[in-house]
Design a protein around this motif. Structure first.
Motif, short mmCIF file in Angstrom:
data_model
loop_
_atom_site.label_atom_id
_atom_site.label_comp_id
_atom_site.label_asym_id
_atom_site.label_seq_id
_atom_site.Cartn_x
_atom_site.Cartn_y
_atom_site.Cartn_z
N SER A 237 9.43 41.50 33.34
CA SER A 237 9.69 41.13 34.72
C SER A 237 8.55 40.29 35.29
CB SER A 237 9.90 42.39 35.57
OG SER A 237 10.04 42.06 36.93
N LEU A 238 7.32 40.71 35.01
CA LEU A 238 6.16 39.96 35.51
C LEU A 238 6.05 38.60 34.84
CD1 LEU A 238 3.57 42.86 35.74
CD2 LEU A 238 4.38 41.46 37.64
N HIS A 239 6.41 38.53 33.56
CA HIS A 239 6.38 37.24 32.89
C HIS A 239 7.38 36.27 33.52
CE1 HIS A 239 6.97 34.27 29.61
NE2 HIS A 239 5.67 34.46 29.43
N ALA A 240 8.54 36.77 33.87
CA ALA A 240 9.52 35.93 34.56
C ALA A 240 8.98 35.46 35.91
CB ALA A 240 10.82 36.70 34.76
N GLN A 241 8.30 36.35 36.62
CA GLN A 241 7.73 35.97 37.92
C GLN A 241 6.61 34.94 37.76
OE1 GLN A 241 7.09 39.34 40.78
NE2 GLN A 241 8.03 40.56 39.15
N ILE A 242 5.84 35.06 36.69
CA ILE A 242 4.81 34.05 36.43
C ILE A 242 5.44 32.67 36.28
CG2 ILE A 242 3.15 33.23 34.70
CD1 ILE A 242 2.42 36.14 34.16
N ASN A 243 6.50 32.59 35.50
CA ASN A 243 7.16 31.29 35.30
C ASN A 243 7.79 30.78 36.60
OD1 ASN A 243 6.60 30.79 32.56
ND2 ASN A 243 8.22 32.18 31.91
N GLN A 244 8.36 31.68 37.38
CA GLN A 244 8.93 31.26 38.66
C GLN A 244 7.85 30.67 39.58
OE1 GLN A 244 10.77 34.89 39.95
NE2 GLN A 244 12.43 34.76 38.45
N MET A 245 6.69 31.33 39.62
CA MET A 245 5.61 30.82 40.45
C MET A 245 5.06 29.52 39.88
SD MET A 245 5.73 32.82 42.89
CE MET A 245 4.54 31.80 43.73
N ARG A 246 5.09 29.37 38.56
CA ARG A 246 4.65 28.11 37.94
C ARG A 246 5.55 26.97 38.38
NH1 ARG A 246 5.87 25.93 32.78
NH2 ARG A 246 6.85 27.89 32.20
N TYR A 247 6.86 27.22 38.42
CA TYR A 247 7.78 26.19 38.89
C TYR A 247 7.44 25.79 40.33
CZ TYR A 247 10.60 27.92 34.95
OH TYR A 247 11.04 28.31 33.71
#
Length: 819
Positions: free
Chosen positions: A514-524
């Protein structure tokens, strides 16, 4: 048969304090001295750290009733040869000033374990293969007087099976140490034979002291490398070896495990072996001191299997294991990304937002367009020049009947100039004020977008930090699962305890994903603010309170946050500064100026006329022959069909007239004055409207000023609270970590239940999360405060930043003295 249960209980649980045995005579307080000689194979950068770990473990196990001293004050180092180590051990075994010899190394352990009965207790903790080394092994013990050794787990076959789950390969280079091969007897089965047995090709290579030599020897068709310990090569040479594997795009696996993975090897399955080894050695020393014969102590040293994976190395060689494999691993250097990643710190990211963000660029274009409105308004007070050319042709009958030329062409130039016009002058002033309002609106957008971009930046590194914290917690949970399995094997715990840790691991894996997905979302989101490709990789530098570009890093400013009186004085100063710098107020001031000018223009329209001058010149530069009634000195030619009597009458009437035809030039000059007297009461209505709108914006400005003042005060309170929270959260984090360590140690000894560990681990995880969030919450509050202030210290020049900071300190210190 090995009594595994008895061994593990001895390994895990606390053993009573040492009794008399080989100890030297104690002092009057009853403290006994144990003199140990610690022998290493050769100089190695990790010798001192292992020595410190051993000292710590011995103090913890033996307590304050035994004082341990080491011959020579530390580690006795050989030269990586069996002959030198043999000579050192000969001397130490004969030395009456040495109570115990500890051979911390493959060569030292081999030499001590192959001597037969020994004159004093000896521990040889790094034996690779008793059969190959011809070391006595009977029912899990040495059976040799004064000899206890530990069998270092060699796990090549299991490692290869695990390695092939991470990356596929059919041919592997097996790199072993020349120094160890020279000191030990050859193995019973060659590496090629072992490879055939497990279905892969194995190319054995020998590493002496040169990384370049072994790298050149790797065949081109090798798909992976396996590295045995080679402690004799230094740090720099080891890094050359690692870089060589990366340059060749070769996945690498280390028998040594964790420590090599942290230095750049891609994978390994052994946790750092030395903490476990020195703990086991300390327990063996205790049991020897209690009178147990060394030859009867268990030599089994079970491997702790846990995959360690260097994310950065894998990235560089484009190895792509699946997430299930990664989440079963302890990830190392997970923050490192590709060399193609865009690198930013908070300051450079904010500057890029200002320069490239599309929202700012779009509004900037609107501001540039608004500037042209000023130019258009200015045109009303400048001369107007018109040039025109016209031509026409009419039918012959009409030309004859009206005595006009059938064809004609003319050129005309006209000039006009407003001498005085209150509406024109007012419009110019109004458009200038409206342009200023647009500039202030652009500044607001710029400030808001910088805050939004910095928030995305901070949340990206926040998520990255929380991801790392959760990974670390996952690793701790795996360690506790290993302890639970040992507890189950000794009968201390049941299967339900193992299952409970497996449940925790499954929950942690979900949290990590879940946190990895959030990292990518914030990267976008960061990429969008920076106007980069949405999937661009990023390497964003973490933030720190020690950054000298931040006002809060100054000791004076941070002290003001802690002093109630100074904080109030600081707040008042910054409120005044914020009101001066506010783009919202500047925008409203510009609108108010425009409305006031509009009002004055409407009022003056009752008595101020508009005055303008004009001039016109034209030239009829071409025309066809013109039909005329008369010609000078001649009788007029009557038109065809005219009654003869009428023609005679007209001829007599105009016989004395000789008309002069006008030339082809024509000019006009004039002055115009106009004053509106009445237009249906619209002027009065416009006056009332402008007056009411002006008052509206003035009230709006007062309200906005109050809100800005409130916002600065509120934001500064948030900054103060979040700054205080950082220190408290760090204290909480340290206490939670100490508690977890104590509880985990007690759990490994069987002193506490799993519930205590779960509670301590949960508290430690929450404390880590709170500490991480506290730092990023502070920076978000700080950025929001600076938005309210109307400027960002990170974007100021060093000179301006220092001048503003000095002004703050000077004003606050002056007020403090007065108070």
């Amino acid at each position: 048969m090995i009594n595994l249960k008895a061994f593990l209980c001895a390994l895990i649980f606390t053993i009573p304090a040492a009794g008399p045995g080989i100890l030297a005579q104690g002092d009057s307080a009853g403290v006994r001295t144990l003199r140990i000689a610690l022998v290493a194979d050769g100089r190695w950068e990790g010798n001192d750290e292992v020595f410190r770990q051993l000292q710590t473990s011995l103090r913890e196990v033996l307590g304050n009733r035994v004082e341990v001293t080491f011959t020579g004050g530390g580690v006795i180092e050989g030269d990586w040869t069996l002959a030198a180590i043999h000579a050192i051990n000969d001397r130490l075994l004969r030395d009456p000033g040495v109570d115990m010899v500890l051979g911390m190394g493959v060569i030292a352990s081999h030499d001590l374990a192959t001597r037969g009965p020994l004159p004093k207790p000896v521990i040889a903790p790094v034996v690779l293969d008793p059969g190959r080394q011809k070391i006595p092994f009977t029912n899990g013990v040495s059976g040799v007087k004064n000899l206890c050794y530990l069998v270092f787990p060699t796990t090549f076959q299991q490692d290869v099976e695990l390695f092939r789950k991470v990356v596929p390969f059919n041919k592997i280079a097996f790199i072993s140490s020349k120094r160890y091969n020279d000191a030990l007897p050859p193995p019973a089965m060659s590496m090629e034979e072992i490879g055939k047995k497990i279905g892969i090709g194995v190319i054995p290579l020998i590493l002496d002291s040169s990384a370049s030599d072994v790298l050149r020897a790797i065949p081109g068709d090798v798909q992976a490398v396996y590295l045995e310990p080679a402690l004799n090569i230094g740090r720099e040479e080891f890094q050359r070896l690692v870089q060589g594997f990366i340059d060749r795009q070769l996945p690498s696996f280390s028998l040594f495990g964790e420590s090599d993975v942290r230095r750049g090897i891609m994978a390994g399955a052994n946790p750092d072996i030395f903490p476990r080894m020195v703990r086991r050695i300390a327990l063996i020393v205790q049991r020897i001191l209690q009178g147990e014969p060394p030859g009867g102590l268990s030599v089994t040293f079970p491997a702790a299997r846990r995959l360690f994976f260097n994310f950065h190395t894998a990235y560089l060689i484009m190895a792509t294991p699946d997430w299930e494999t990664l989440l079963e691993s302890d990830l190392v250097q997970v923050d490192e990304v590709s060399a193609f990643a865009e690198r930013y710190n908070l300051e450079t990211a904010m500057r890029r937002v200002m320069e490239t963000n599309l929202d700012i660029q779009s509004l900037a274009q609107g501001v540039d367009a608004g500037a042209e409105n000023v130019s258009i308004a200015r045109a009303g007070i400048l001369p107007r020049l018109d040039l025109g050319v016209s031509g026409y042709q009419i039918d012959a009958d009409r030309a004859q009947a009206t005595y006009q030329p059938q064809k004609s062409a003319a050129a005309e130039v006209s000039v006009s100039q407003v001498i005085f016009s209150e509406p024109v002058l007012a419009n110019l002033s109004i458009q200038g004020s409206l342009y200023d309002a647009k500039v202030s609106e652009l500044e607001q957008t710029r400030l808001n977008t910088i805050v939004s971009g910095s928030s995305a930046y901070l949340n990206y590194i926040r998520m990255r930090q929380l991801f790392n914290i959760t990974l670390e917690n996952l690793n701790n949970t795996r360690s506790n699962l290993e302890i639970a399995r040992i507890r189950r094997s000794t009968g201390v715990a049941g299967e339900e305890e193992v299952l409970r840790w497996q449940v925790e691991i499954a929950e942690m894996k979900k949290a990590v994903m879940s946190l990895h997905a959030q990292i990518n979302q914030m990267r976008y989101l960061v990429n969008q603010h920076l106007h980069l490709p949405i999937n661009q990789e990023l390497n964003l530098e973490d933030v720190s309170l020690d950054d000298t570009s931040l006002f809060v890093s100054d000791k004076k400013i941070s002290a003001y946050l802690k002093n109630p009186v100074a904080f109030d004085l600081l707040t008042e100063y910054l409120v005044n500064e914020g009101l001066k710098r506010s783009p919202e107020l500047r925008q409203l001031d510009a609108v108010i100026d425009a409305k006031d000018r509009e009002l004055s223009s409407v009022r003056s329209s009752f008595f101020l006329p508009t005055v303008s001058a004009f001039a016109n010149f034209s030239n009829n530069f071409y025309q066809s022959d013109q039909p005329v009634l008369f010609q000078a000195g001649a009788m007029p030619q009557p038109p065809p069909g005219l009654d003869p009597g009428v023609a005679q009458y007209l001829g007599g009437l105009f016989s004395a007239v000789t008309p002069a035809l006008p030339d082809r030039n024509n000019w006009t000059v004039g002055l115009q004055l106009s004053l509106n007297i009445f237009n249906g009461f619209s002027t009065r209505a416009a006056e009332l409207k402008a007056s009411q709108e002006s008052e509206q914006y003035k009230l709006q400005r007062q309200s906005t000023a109050e809100k800005i003042s409130m916002r600065i005060r509120t934001d500064l309170q948030n900054v103060k609270a979040s700054y205080f929270a950082i220190g408290q959260s760090q204290s909480e984090r340290e206490a939670a970590h100490r508690t977890l360590k104590l509880i985990t140690d007690a759990y490994s000894r069987g002193a506490v239940s799993i519930l205590s560990v779960l509670d301590a681990q949960g508290s430690s995880l929450r404390a880590d999360q709170v500490a991480a969030n506290a730092l990023y919450d502070f920076f978000e509050e700080y950025m929001q405060f600076q938005r309210s202030l109307g400027q960002f210290d990170l974007l100021m020049t060093p000179a301006d930043r220092r001048a503003f900071l000095n002004d703050i300190i000077e004003r606050v210190e002056y007020s403090l003295k007065k108070s």
